[in-house]
Design a protein around this motif. Structure first.
Motif, PDB file in Angstrom:
ATOM      1  N   ASN A 373       0.771  -1.428  -0.037  1.00  0.00           N
ATOM      2  CA  ASN A 373       0.241   0.013   0.148  1.00  0.00           C
ATOM      3  C   ASN A 373       0.887   1.361  -0.151  1.00  0.00           C
ATOM      4  O   ASN A 373       0.459   2.229  -0.556  1.00  0.00           O
ATOM      5  CB  ASN A 373      -0.834   0.006   1.149  1.00  0.00           C
ATOM      6  CG  ASN A 373      -1.917   1.244   1.162  1.00  0.00           C
ATOM      7  OD1 ASN A 373      -2.464   1.338   0.330  1.00  0.00           O
ATOM      8  ND2 ASN A 373      -1.889   1.901   2.297  1.00  0.00           N
ATOM      9  N   LYS A 378      -0.507   5.681  -5.332  1.00  0.00           N
ATOM     10  CA  LYS A 378      -1.696   5.928  -5.210  1.00  0.00           C
ATOM     11  C   LYS A 378      -2.992   6.371  -6.443  1.00  0.00           C
ATOM     12  O   LYS A 378      -4.024   5.938  -6.491  1.00  0.00           O
ATOM     13  CB  LYS A 378      -2.100   6.765  -3.776  1.00  0.00           C
ATOM     14  CG  LYS A 378      -1.500   6.007  -2.537  1.00  0.00           C
ATOM     15  CD  LYS A 378      -1.809   6.918  -1.275  1.00  0.00           C
ATOM     16  CE  LYS A 378      -1.836   6.280   0.062  1.00  0.00           C
ATOM     17  NZ  LYS A 378      -0.248   5.394   0.005  1.00  0.00           N
ATOM     18  N   GLU A 379      -2.105   7.188  -7.240  1.00  0.00           N
ATOM     19  CA  GLU A 379      -2.959   7.740  -8.225  1.00  0.00           C
ATOM     20  C   GLU A 379      -3.487   6.762  -9.294  1.00  0.00           C
ATOM     21  O   GLU A 379      -4.240   7.227 -10.067  1.00  0.00           O
ATOM     22  CB  GLU A 379      -2.146   9.002  -8.970  1.00  0.00           C
ATOM     23  CG  GLU A 379      -0.701   8.689  -9.322  1.00  0.00           C
ATOM     24  CD  GLU A 379       0.261   8.576  -8.393  1.00  0.00           C
ATOM     25  OE1 GLU A 379       1.402   8.745  -8.837  1.00  0.00           O
ATOM     26  OE2 GLU A 379      -0.011   8.676  -7.245  1.00  0.00           O
ATOM     27  N   GLN A 380      -2.912   5.568  -9.254  1.00  0.00           N
ATOM     28  CA  GLN A 380      -3.346   4.648 -10.193  1.00  0.00           C
ATOM     29  C   GLN A 380      -4.094   3.678  -9.954  1.00  0.00           C
ATOM     30  O   GLN A 380      -4.736   2.811 -10.696  1.00  0.00           O
ATOM     31  CB  GLN A 380      -2.142   3.833 -10.886  1.00  0.00           C
ATOM     32  CG  GLN A 380      -1.338   2.807 -10.119  1.00  0.00           C
ATOM     33  CD  GLN A 380      -0.202   2.402 -10.497  1.00  0.00           C
ATOM     34  OE1 GLN A 380       0.573   3.100 -11.256  1.00  0.00           O
ATOM     35  NE2 GLN A 380       0.305   1.255 -10.056  1.00  0.00           N
ATOM     36  N   ARG A 381      -4.683   3.689  -8.547  1.00  0.00           N
ATOM     37  CA  ARG A 381      -5.597   2.918  -8.159  1.00  0.00           C
ATOM     38  C   ARG A 381      -7.277   3.221  -8.425  1.00  0.00           C
ATOM     39  O   ARG A 381      -7.524   4.285  -8.758  1.00  0.00           O
ATOM     40  CB  ARG A 381      -5.367   2.670  -6.568  1.00  0.00           C
ATOM     41  CG  ARG A 381      -4.033   2.345  -6.207  1.00  0.00           C
ATOM     42  CD  ARG A 381      -3.897   2.338  -4.708  1.00  0.00           C
ATOM     43  NE  ARG A 381      -2.479   2.285  -4.293  1.00  0.00           N
ATOM     44  CZ  ARG A 381      -2.081   2.492  -3.208  1.00  0.00           C
ATOM     45  NH1 ARG A 381      -2.944   2.246  -2.083  1.00  0.00           N
ATOM     46  NH2 ARG A 381      -0.601   2.518  -2.859  1.00  0.00           N
ATOM     47  N   LYS A 382      -7.985   2.226  -8.334  1.00  0.00           N
ATOM     48  CA  LYS A 382      -9.495   2.412  -8.716  1.00  0.00           C
ATOM     49  C   LYS A 382     -10.380   2.591  -7.213  1.00  0.00           C
ATOM     50  O   LYS A 382      -9.812   2.472  -6.263  1.00  0.00           O
ATOM     51  CB  LYS A 382     -10.106   0.983  -9.097  1.00  0.00           C
ATOM     52  CG  LYS A 382      -9.321   0.487 -10.515  1.00  0.00           C
ATOM     53  CD  LYS A 382      -9.953  -0.561 -11.015  1.00  0.00           C
ATOM     54  CE  LYS A 382      -9.431  -1.245 -12.434  1.00  0.00           C
ATOM     55  NZ  LYS A 382     -10.077  -2.353 -13.034  1.00  0.00           N
ATOM     56  N   ARG A 383     -11.260   3.412  -7.429  1.00  0.00           N
ATOM     57  CA  ARG A 383     -12.018   3.576  -6.375  1.00  0.00           C
ATOM     58  C   ARG A 383     -12.416   2.317  -5.541  1.00  0.00           C
ATOM     59  O   ARG A 383     -12.474   2.285  -4.373  1.00  0.00           O
ATOM     60  CB  ARG A 383     -13.158   4.635  -6.790  1.00  0.00           C
ATOM     61  CG  ARG A 383     -13.935   4.986  -5.376  1.00  0.00           C
ATOM     62  CD  ARG A 383     -15.281   5.581  -6.080  1.00  0.00           C
ATOM     63  NE  ARG A 383     -15.998   5.002  -7.202  1.00  0.00           N
ATOM     64  CZ  ARG A 383     -17.055   4.075  -6.678  1.00  0.00           C
ATOM     65  NH1 ARG A 383     -17.271   3.782  -5.386  1.00  0.00           N
ATOM     66  NH2 ARG A 383     -17.516   3.296  -7.503  1.00  0.00           N
ATOM     67  N   ASP A 384     -13.371   1.372  -6.271  1.00  0.00           N
ATOM     68  CA  ASP A 384     -13.789   0.343  -5.646  1.00  0.00           C
ATOM     69  C   ASP A 384     -13.233  -0.898  -6.721  1.00  0.00           C
ATOM     70  O   ASP A 384     -13.693  -1.198  -8.077  1.00  0.00           O
ATOM     71  CB  ASP A 384     -15.162   0.299  -5.597  1.00  0.00           C
ATOM     72  CG  ASP A 384     -15.711  -0.981  -5.082  1.00  0.00           C
ATOM     73  OD1 ASP A 384     -15.142  -2.042  -5.240  1.00  0.00           O
ATOM     74  OD2 ASP A 384     -16.705  -0.757  -4.547  1.00  0.00           O
ATOM     75  N   GLU A 387     -16.079  -3.408  -7.819  1.00  0.00           N
ATOM     76  CA  GLU A 387     -17.097  -2.812  -8.517  1.00  0.00           C
ATOM     77  C   GLU A 387     -16.526  -2.411 -10.205  1.00  0.00           C
ATOM     78  O   GLU A 387     -17.424  -2.561 -11.008  1.00  0.00           O
ATOM     79  CB  GLU A 387     -17.575  -1.822  -8.021  1.00  0.00           C
ATOM     80  CG  GLU A 387     -18.831  -1.055  -8.801  1.00  0.00           C
ATOM     81  CD  GLU A 387     -19.244   0.266  -7.821  1.00  0.00           C
ATOM     82  OE1 GLU A 387     -19.764   1.356  -8.681  1.00  0.00           O
ATOM     83  OE2 GLU A 387     -19.483   0.307  -6.769  1.00  0.00           O
ATOM     84  N   ASP A 388     -15.392  -2.168  -9.992  1.00  0.00           N
ATOM     85  CA  ASP A 388     -14.579  -1.507 -11.104  1.00  0.00           C
ATOM     86  C   ASP A 388     -13.734  -2.823 -11.840  1.00  0.00           C
ATOM     87  O   ASP A 388     -12.667  -2.611 -12.755  1.00  0.00           O
ATOM     88  CB  ASP A 388     -13.789  -0.255 -11.175  1.00  0.00           C
ATOM     89  CG  ASP A 388     -14.923   0.882 -10.558  1.00  0.00           C
ATOM     90  OD1 ASP A 388     -15.985   0.779 -10.953  1.00  0.00           O
ATOM     91  OD2 ASP A 388     -14.250   1.842  -9.874  1.00  0.00           O
ATOM     92  N   TYR A 393      -6.879  -0.571 -16.527  1.00  0.00           N
ATOM     93  CA  TYR A 393      -6.000   0.114 -15.761  1.00  0.00           C
ATOM     94  C   TYR A 393      -5.464   0.939 -16.846  1.00  0.00           C
ATOM     95  O   TYR A 393      -4.747   2.159 -16.528  1.00  0.00           O
ATOM     96  CB  TYR A 393      -4.750  -0.464 -14.873  1.00  0.00           C
ATOM     97  CG  TYR A 393      -5.507  -0.859 -13.533  1.00  0.00           C
ATOM     98  CD1 TYR A 393      -5.584   0.177 -12.476  1.00  0.00           C
ATOM     99  CD2 TYR A 393      -5.806  -1.973 -13.116  1.00  0.00           C
ATOM    100  CE1 TYR A 393      -6.027  -0.241 -11.141  1.00  0.00           C
ATOM    101  CE2 TYR A 393      -6.336  -2.486 -11.981  1.00  0.00           C
ATOM    102  CZ  TYR A 393      -6.375  -1.254 -10.878  1.00  0.00           C
ATOM    103  OH  TYR A 393      -6.734  -1.810  -9.772  1.00  0.00           O
ATOM    104  N   ARG A 466      -6.114  -4.272  -6.599  1.00  0.00           N
ATOM    105  CA  ARG A 466      -6.045  -3.225  -5.460  1.00  0.00           C
ATOM    106  C   ARG A 466      -5.034  -1.868  -5.785  1.00  0.00           C
ATOM    107  O   ARG A 466      -5.369  -0.859  -5.639  1.00  0.00           O
ATOM    108  CB  ARG A 466      -5.546  -3.724  -4.239  1.00  0.00           C
ATOM    109  CG  ARG A 466      -6.555  -4.686  -3.350  1.00  0.00           C
ATOM    110  CD  ARG A 466      -7.886  -3.783  -2.795  1.00  0.00           C
ATOM    111  NE  ARG A 466      -8.575  -4.495  -2.392  1.00  0.00           N
ATOM    112  CZ  ARG A 466      -9.876  -4.073  -1.770  1.00  0.00           C
ATOM    113  NH1 ARG A 466     -10.182  -2.841  -1.765  1.00  0.00           N
ATOM    114  NH2 ARG A 466     -10.852  -5.031  -1.318  1.00  0.00           N
TER     115      ARG A 466
END
Length: 804
Positions: A373, A378-384, A387-388, A393, A466
């Motif tokens: 983590n 962090k900027e390349q991660r999905k919100r969920d 769901e996504d 990517y 993730r």
């Protein structure tokens, strides 16, 4: 060497005091708020004593010194408080979740005491004493733990002295070689360092290469063993963010080979920096993060009890009472928080693929997830991620993750929880095929014929879903307990290049993995031109993608569009102002094939003497750039008289002297191998000498820069002066060599103290002849093969002369 983190819980530490002091105290006080998790550990310790560092079989001689009935169940909390001051109770309680001392657990308390007494009495070097030694050595409040006993002072002093004695013994023996390689190994498997030996090796590598290697404790296992991460990287030549690679192993305890492979990878990277051009730029542009043992508790069981074939961690869980003592634990590779508890994982606590009580429930899982983590952007991660999960990517992501397992010979990538391709399958498959081009492994991947079965909650799906990284797994070899022959002859040679390649593309793996690769990069003298060199290579869009037994893939069908060569500037650092960038020429004069032989002639008239780097990068007709390949080469402009201190070069001096170093102004044409290699302006009557020291394996050495032979010489003669200091017993001083940058050092000759030389005496004009027939280059290394840090060899005036 790092101190060993012993796999024993704090309850055992405190209870072990009870036996030596035989104390029973007033029942006026009690501990509050002690929680459930330690109760689970206690029951597990009772039923699986083989999990601890030393296996103990109860015998008559190992009977308790006094029956447990002397210490009544309801006095247990009072005894704890008698040994530890109030502030320490609070600290220990908050840190370790100690045993719940309520009446409901009184029976467990008594059982725990009985087992503790058996352990203490069974062996003078028992677990409790080892833990006390560790605490006494590394905990500033250790004296408080002793001084607050306040009863049976004679027994307390005896225990204190015993701990001090063992502490001194442990300190004196720390780091001593225990076999030919210098590290302890798994019985019956000399090629695999054991848990302790590997831990020693990790910290030794960091000590040997402090400018490249750092260690970090990233968390603790269920039984509070350290989970360590190693980072390998070099100082960057620009301010750009570095690519990130995370490699894990040791998730499944019984898989012996993976941690050793990862350690070989780490050692190769550190030792090859500034020798191998690709590894040099990789470390300058990339951070390599390695976690050798995700599951140290389970590994300890698997090494000491191989008949169990232990796979999981050792957390018994409150719902595993129906399992045999050998089938408990949680499969960490089914416990990650993505599609947890889906297909390919079991809800039966006794099964080998038991997924745990909840997603990410295990301490080991949490440590790895937290480390990833903070590592990946962090900027390349999905919100969920769930769901996504069908949203791609894209090709601009950064980062590569690889989880190394055994066995079967597979490369796998998402999705693993179902036989269905991910939205980034083209990128993942392109890179997966390239990884398999090195080791010949089958693709255990969606819509592939070798997809065996689904696995949910695993590391590979989790890291991709993730964090948006290019995520893979390897199943190396043929057995859980792999043969050393197969490991050394096939697994290591075929997988090290695969791991190095993965690091090459870490900056933009979903894009670079689709681009063409460069092979057979060479720099040679151009006999048709004055002071010129010829750079040649093969560029291919298909060679690594269209692998055996699989159909051609779409990313391997493009023509090569252009190939650029960069002199001394990595393409990532090129801002467009570098004049030393050229487009290479296809030998058939036209870029119109998926593979092209390419070359370019460069003049060296404007290139300074010394070592230089050529970087080459190819682009295909879709515009995809491939990974960079590089090579070092040397330019030597001949001097009219004396040979240069720089030594190496593409031209051969008329007097055949390839290198001459007198150490008057430093190491000259030699590099340091380890920080114990030092330079002295004056030592033992000589002006300018080099010192090598404490050679366990090759921790201290000096090695020459590459000396060009151009197949002119059949042998070289190495002449030098040396003096031994503090060498004893069978300590040796060795001369070794490496041909054609093979990364394989070969021992030519060793001199043994008291047999070949005496300490404190200079031996001038010592020489050795090395066969170099048909070789284009050679390096020479001097190494001190001693057994402690007082072993020294001083070197003065080294000459290497070519012989036809």
């Amino acid at each position: 060497m790092a101190p060993k983190k012993l796999i024993v819980s704090p309850s055992w530490i405190l209870l072990s005091f009870l036996h030596d002091t035989c104390a029973v105290v007033d029942q006026a006080t009690s501990l509050r708020g002690l929680r459930k998790r330690q109760h689970e550990k206690t029951l597990y310790h009772n039923e699986l004593p083989h999990l601890f560092s030393e296996q103990v079989e109860p015998t008559e001689s190992a009977a308790p010194a006094f029956p447990s009935s002397v210490l009544k169940p309801d006095s247990f909390p009072v005894v704890l408080s008698a040994f530890v001051p109030t502030n320490e109770i609070e600290m220990i309680t908050s840190r370790f979740d100690l045993l719940d001392a309520t009446k409901s657990n009184q029976h467990a308390s008594v059982e725990l005491l009985d087992v503790s007494f058996l352990l203490v009495d069974a062996n003078e070097h028992n677990n409790a004493l080892s833990v006390l030694t560790h605490i006494y050595s590394h905990n500033p409040v250790a004296d408080d733990l002793f001084s607050n006993v306040g009863i049976n002072q004679q027994a307390t002093e005896k225990l204190r002295e015993k701990v001090r004695l063992q502490t001194v013994t442990a300190t004196r023996t720390r780091g001593k070689p225990r076999n030919g390689s210098g590290y302890t190994t798994i019985p019956g498997f000399s090629c695999f360092r054991d848990l302790q030996g590997m831990t020693d090796a990790m910290f030794d590598l960091a000590k040997e290469f402090p400018e490249l290697v750092t260690m970090e404790n990233i968390g603790s296992s269920f039984l509070s063993a350290d989970i360590n991460a190693m980072k390998i990287t070099a100082q960057s030549s620009n301010n750009h963010e570095k690519g990130k690679v995370l490699i894990t192993s040791g998730v499944h305890a019984r898989e012996y080979a993976p941690p050793e492979l990862v350690m070989r990878y780490a050692t190769t990277l550190a030792e090859s920096y500034d020798i191998d051009a690709d590894i040099t730029w990789i470390l300058q542009h990339t951070e390599i993060h390695l976690i050798f043992y995700v599951n140290p508790d389970g590994r300890d069981v698997a090494e000491k009890n191989p008949d169990l074939y232990w796979r999981k961690n050792v957390n018994p869980g409150s719902n595993q009472d129906g399992c045999s003592k050998n089938s408990r634990g949680v499969d960490i590779n089914r416990n990650f928080d993505f599609m947890w508890s889906e297909k390919g994982a079991s809800n039966n606590p006794c099964d080998e693929t038991y997924y745990g009580t909840s997603a990410g429930s295990e301490a080991e899982t949490q440590a790895i997830a937290a480390y990833a983590n903070r590592l990946f952007p962090k900027e390349q991660r999905k919100r969920d991620p769930v769901e996504d999960m069908d949203v791609a990517y894209g090709e601009d992501i950064m980062g590569v993750y690889i989880d190394v397992h055994s066995s079967g010979g597979y490369t796998y990538y998402p999705w693993g929880h179902k036989n269905q391709v991910s939205p980034d399958d083209e990128s993942l498959q392109a890179l997966g095929r390239k990884i398999s081009s090195f080791n010949g492994y089958k693709l255990w991947a969606p819509n592939q014929p070798d997809f065996l079965y689904p696995a949910s909650g695993d590391t590979s799906d989790y890291m991709y879903a993730r964090f948006g990284v290019s995520s893979f797994g390897l199943e190396i070899g043929e057995e859980f307990y792999e043969s050393c022959k197969l490991f050394e002859e096939e697994i290591v040679p075929s997988n090290l290049p695969a791991l190095i390649y993965a690091a090459k593309v870490a900056k933009k793996p979903f894009s670079l993995g689709k681009g063409p690769d460069v092979f057979d990069l060479r720099v040679s003298s151009d006999s048709a031109a004055d002071a010129g060199i010829r750079v040649s290579a093969l560029a291919s869009d298909s060679k690594m993608v269209n692998i055996k037994n699989y159909p051609q893939f779409t990313t391997g069908k493009q023509h090569i569009k252009e190939v650029k060569v960069y002199l001394d500037v990595h393409p990532d650092n090129d801002d467009g102002s570098n004049p030393n960038v050229w487009i290479m020429n296809p030998t058939d004069r036209t870029y119109n094939n998926v593979e092209e032989d390419i070359e370019i002639m460069l003049s060296t008239s404007e290139i300074s003497s010394g070592r230089h780097t050529v970087f080459v990068q190819a682009k295909d007709s879709k515009g995809y750039l491939g990974p960079v390949s590089s090579i070092f080469f040397d330019v030597t402009k001949p001097s009219v008289s004396q040979p240069s201190q720089a030594g190496p070069g593409t031209d051969i001096a008329e007097n055949n002297i390839l290198l001459l170093v007198d150490f008057a102004n430093g190491f000259g044409a030699f590099n340091r191998g380890g920080r114990d290699a030092k330079y002295y302006q004056r030592k033992k009557g000589r002006v300018g000498v080099a010192r090598i020291q404490d050679g366990n394996d090759d921790k201290s050495s000096i090695y020459s820069k590459k000396l060009m032979l151009n197949q002119v010489f059949s042998s070289i003669r190495v002449t030098f002066s040396f003096l031994g200091l503090g060498m004893e017993d069978d300590d040796k001083f060795c001369v070794e060599y490496m041909l054609d940058e093979s990364l394989e050092w070969k021992k030519k000759k060793c001199w043994t103290v008291a047999v070949d030389f005496e300490n404190k005496v200079w031996y001038d004009d010592t020489s050795v002849r090395i066969n170099v027939a048909d070789a284009e280059s050679v390096r020479v290394r001097f190494r001190c093969d001693g057994d402690n840090n007082r072993d020294n060899v001083l070197l003065d005036v080294v000459q290497v002369e070519g012989e036809e």
